[in-house]
Motif scaffolding. Structure first.
Motif, PDB file in Angstrom:
ATOM      1  N   MET A   1      -6.739 -22.645  -5.338  1.00 35.87           N
ATOM      2  CA  MET A   1      -5.918 -21.404  -5.211  1.00 35.87           C
ATOM      3  C   MET A   1      -5.755 -20.842  -3.828  1.00 35.87           C
ATOM      4  N   GLU A   2      -4.605 -20.588  -3.254  1.00 34.59           N
ATOM      5  CA  GLU A   2      -4.442 -20.250  -1.980  1.00 34.59           C
ATOM      6  C   GLU A   2      -4.519 -18.645  -1.852  1.00 34.59           C
ATOM      7  N   THR A   3      -5.487 -18.201  -1.162  1.00 39.57           N
ATOM      8  CA  THR A   3      -5.573 -16.722  -0.824  1.00 39.57           C
ATOM      9  C   THR A   3      -4.256 -16.038  -0.324  1.00 39.57           C
ATOM     10  N   SER A   4      -3.482 -17.054   0.204  1.00 40.31           N
ATOM     11  CA  SER A   4      -2.257 -16.415   1.079  1.00 40.31           C
ATOM     12  C   SER A   4      -1.184 -16.145  -0.062  1.00 40.31           C
ATOM     13  N   ASP A   5      -1.475 -16.611  -1.400  1.00 42.75           N
ATOM     14  CA  ASP A   5      -0.524 -16.513  -2.360  1.00 42.75           C
ATOM     15  C   ASP A   5      -0.164 -14.878  -2.567  1.00 42.75           C
ATOM     16  N   PRO A   6       1.011 -14.326  -2.569  1.00 36.81           N
ATOM     17  CA  PRO A   6       1.201 -12.890  -2.814  1.00 36.81           C
ATOM     18  C   PRO A   6       0.531 -12.479  -4.280  1.00 36.81           C
ATOM     19  N   ALA A   7       0.574 -13.187  -5.019  1.00 38.45           N
ATOM     20  CA  ALA A   7       0.291 -12.785  -6.262  1.00 38.45           C
ATOM     21  C   ALA A   7      -1.212 -12.452  -6.367  1.00 38.45           C
ATOM     22  N   PHE A   8      -1.965 -12.817  -5.464  1.00 36.31           N
ATOM     23  CA  PHE A   8      -3.536 -12.458  -5.401  1.00 36.31           C
ATOM     24  C   PHE A   8      -3.866 -11.465  -3.917  1.00 36.31           C
ATOM     25  N   ASP A   9      -4.384 -10.676  -4.061  1.00 31.31           N
ATOM     26  CA  ASP A   9      -4.766  -9.659  -2.977  1.00 31.31           C
ATOM     27  C   ASP A   9      -6.462  -9.979  -2.981  1.00 31.31           C
ATOM     28  N   ALA A  10      -6.758 -10.824  -2.311  1.00 28.96           N
ATOM     29  CA  ALA A  10      -8.287 -11.199  -2.317  1.00 28.96           C
ATOM     30  C   ALA A  10      -9.220 -10.087  -2.300  1.00 28.96           C
ATOM     31  N   GLU A  11      -8.920  -9.406  -1.146  1.00 25.14           N
ATOM     32  CA  GLU A  11      -9.792  -8.356  -0.637  1.00 25.14           C
ATOM     33  C   GLU A  11      -9.834  -7.313  -2.010  1.00 25.14           C
ATOM     34  N   ALA A  12      -8.772  -6.990  -2.553  1.00 22.54           N
ATOM     35  CA  ALA A  12      -8.612  -5.806  -3.618  1.00 22.54           C
ATOM     36  C   ALA A  12      -9.437  -6.660  -4.802  1.00 22.54           C
ATOM     37  N   LEU A  13      -9.428  -7.961  -5.034  1.00 18.51           N
ATOM     38  CA  LEU A  13      -9.804  -8.371  -6.215  1.00 18.51           C
ATOM     39  C   LEU A  13     -11.469  -8.438  -5.946  1.00 18.51           C
ATOM     40  N   VAL A  82     -21.485 -18.901   3.139  1.00 18.68           N
ATOM     41  CA  VAL A  82     -21.406 -19.123   1.661  1.00 18.68           C
ATOM     42  C   VAL A  82     -20.475 -18.072   1.159  1.00 18.68           C
ATOM     43  N   CYS A  83     -20.664 -16.778   1.700  1.00 16.41           N
ATOM     44  CA  CYS A  83     -19.957 -15.612   0.944  1.00 16.41           C
ATOM     45  C   CYS A  83     -18.330 -15.716   1.400  1.00 16.41           C
ATOM     46  N   ARG A  84     -18.055 -16.397   2.489  1.00 17.04           N
ATOM     47  CA  ARG A  84     -16.695 -16.480   3.036  1.00 17.04           C
ATOM     48  C   ARG A  84     -15.924 -17.554   2.403  1.00 17.04           C
ATOM     49  N   THR A  85     -16.764 -18.407   1.768  1.00 17.88           N
ATOM     50  CA  THR A  85     -15.967 -19.741   1.002  1.00 17.88           C
ATOM     51  C   THR A  85     -15.617 -19.215  -0.357  1.00 17.88           C
ATOM     52  N   CYS A  86     -16.329 -18.407  -0.941  1.00 17.51           N
ATOM     53  CA  CYS A  86     -16.165 -18.108  -2.464  1.00 17.51           C
ATOM     54  C   CYS A  86     -14.717 -17.350  -2.501  1.00 17.51           C
ATOM     55  N   MET A  87     -13.896 -17.909  -3.115  1.00 14.36           N
ATOM     56  CA  MET A  87     -12.774 -17.393  -3.342  1.00 14.36           C
ATOM     57  C   MET A  87     -12.366 -16.725  -4.686  1.00 14.36           C
ATOM     58  N   PRO A  88     -11.334 -15.808  -4.799  1.00 12.42           N
ATOM     59  CA  PRO A  88     -11.043 -15.333  -6.090  1.00 12.42           C
ATOM     60  C   PRO A  88     -10.577 -16.410  -7.106  1.00 12.42           C
ATOM     61  N   GLY A  89     -11.051 -16.529  -8.288  1.00 11.85           N
ATOM     62  CA  GLY A  89     -10.263 -17.537  -9.066  1.00 11.85           C
ATOM     63  C   GLY A  89     -10.920 -19.016  -8.983  1.00 11.85           C
ATOM     64  N   ASP A  90     -11.770 -19.077  -7.801  1.00  9.73           N
ATOM     65  CA  ASP A  90     -12.546 -20.546  -7.749  1.00  9.73           C
ATOM     66  C   ASP A  90     -13.467 -20.626  -8.872  1.00  9.73           C
ATOM     67  N   PRO A  91     -14.280 -21.748  -8.903  1.00 16.38           N
ATOM     68  CA  PRO A  91     -15.125 -22.173  -9.849  1.00 16.38           C
ATOM     69  C   PRO A  91     -16.272 -21.195 -10.004  1.00 16.38           C
ATOM     70  N   VAL A 106      -6.642 -15.863 -13.376  1.00 19.76           N
ATOM     71  CA  VAL A 106      -5.720 -16.850 -13.630  1.00 19.76           C
ATOM     72  C   VAL A 106      -4.505 -16.550 -12.725  1.00 19.76           C
ATOM     73  N   ARG A 107      -4.198 -17.560 -12.027  1.00 21.99           N
ATOM     74  CA  ARG A 107      -3.121 -17.567 -11.203  1.00 21.99           C
ATOM     75  C   ARG A 107      -1.854 -18.026 -12.013  1.00 21.99           C
ATOM     76  N   PHE A 108      -0.904 -17.261 -12.157  1.00 23.19           N
ATOM     77  CA  PHE A 108       0.350 -17.941 -12.823  1.00 23.19           C
ATOM     78  C   PHE A 108       1.330 -18.133 -11.806  1.00 23.19           C
ATOM     79  N   PRO A 109       1.937 -19.375 -12.394  1.00 28.34           N
ATOM     80  CA  PRO A 109       3.086 -20.063 -10.969  1.00 28.34           C
ATOM     81  C   PRO A 109       4.139 -19.033 -10.970  1.00 28.34           C
ATOM     82  N   ALA A 110       4.478 -18.991  -9.850  1.00 26.56           N
ATOM     83  CA  ALA A 110       5.803 -18.155  -9.251  1.00 26.56           C
ATOM     84  C   ALA A 110       7.124 -18.416 -10.170  1.00 26.56           C
ATOM     85  N   SER A 111       7.862 -17.686 -10.633  1.00 23.44           N
ATOM     86  CA  SER A 111       8.740 -18.023 -11.504  1.00 23.44           C
ATOM     87  C   SER A 111       9.832 -18.231 -10.395  1.00 23.44           C
TER      88      SER A 111
END
Length: 111
Positions: A1-13, A82-91, A106-111
């Motif tokens: 998952m790319e944290t730059s994806d607009p569908a995810f706001d990593a900090e807010a999550l 180790v804290c920096r590398t854990c990303m929303p939605g990763d294993p 779960v990241r849904f594909p862009a339509s």
């Protein structure tokens, strides 16, 4: 998952979760940090072995708030790698969220 994806706001999550910070006292360990980076972490948050973050049970002492509701890291700007590398939605995120009964992200594909 790319944290730059607009569908995810990593900090807010992460600020509404915190499960990864309370998953295991063995997890918030120091790995690739150099001495200069480690010196930035306040002493009261470092464990007695100097190998990672001090924990209260399984929960990192730098974490405040309620898991799954609202949390914050007291040392976010200087947190370990180790804290920096854990990303929303990763294993690792999914494993920690499961432990607290939180749904997987779960990241849904862009339509």
């Amino acid at each position: 998952m790319e944290t730059s994806d607009p569908a995810f706001d990593a900090e807010a999550l992460c600020q509404s979760c915190g499960a990864c910070c309370a998953y295991s006292s063995n997890w918030p360990r120091f790995t690739t940090e150099d001495d200069a980076a480690l010196d930035l972490i306040p002493e009261q948050f470092v464990n007695t072995k100097l190998s990672g973050m001090r924990c209260d049970g399984e929960r990192c002492c730098a974490l405040s708030g309620q898991i799954g509701v609202k949390t914050a890291c007291g040392i976010y700007a200087v947190r370990p790698e180790v804290c920096r590398t854990c990303m929303p939605g990763d294993p690792e995120c999914a494993m920690a969220r499961r432990r607290y009964g939180l749904p997987a992200l779960v990241r849904f594909p862009a339509s």
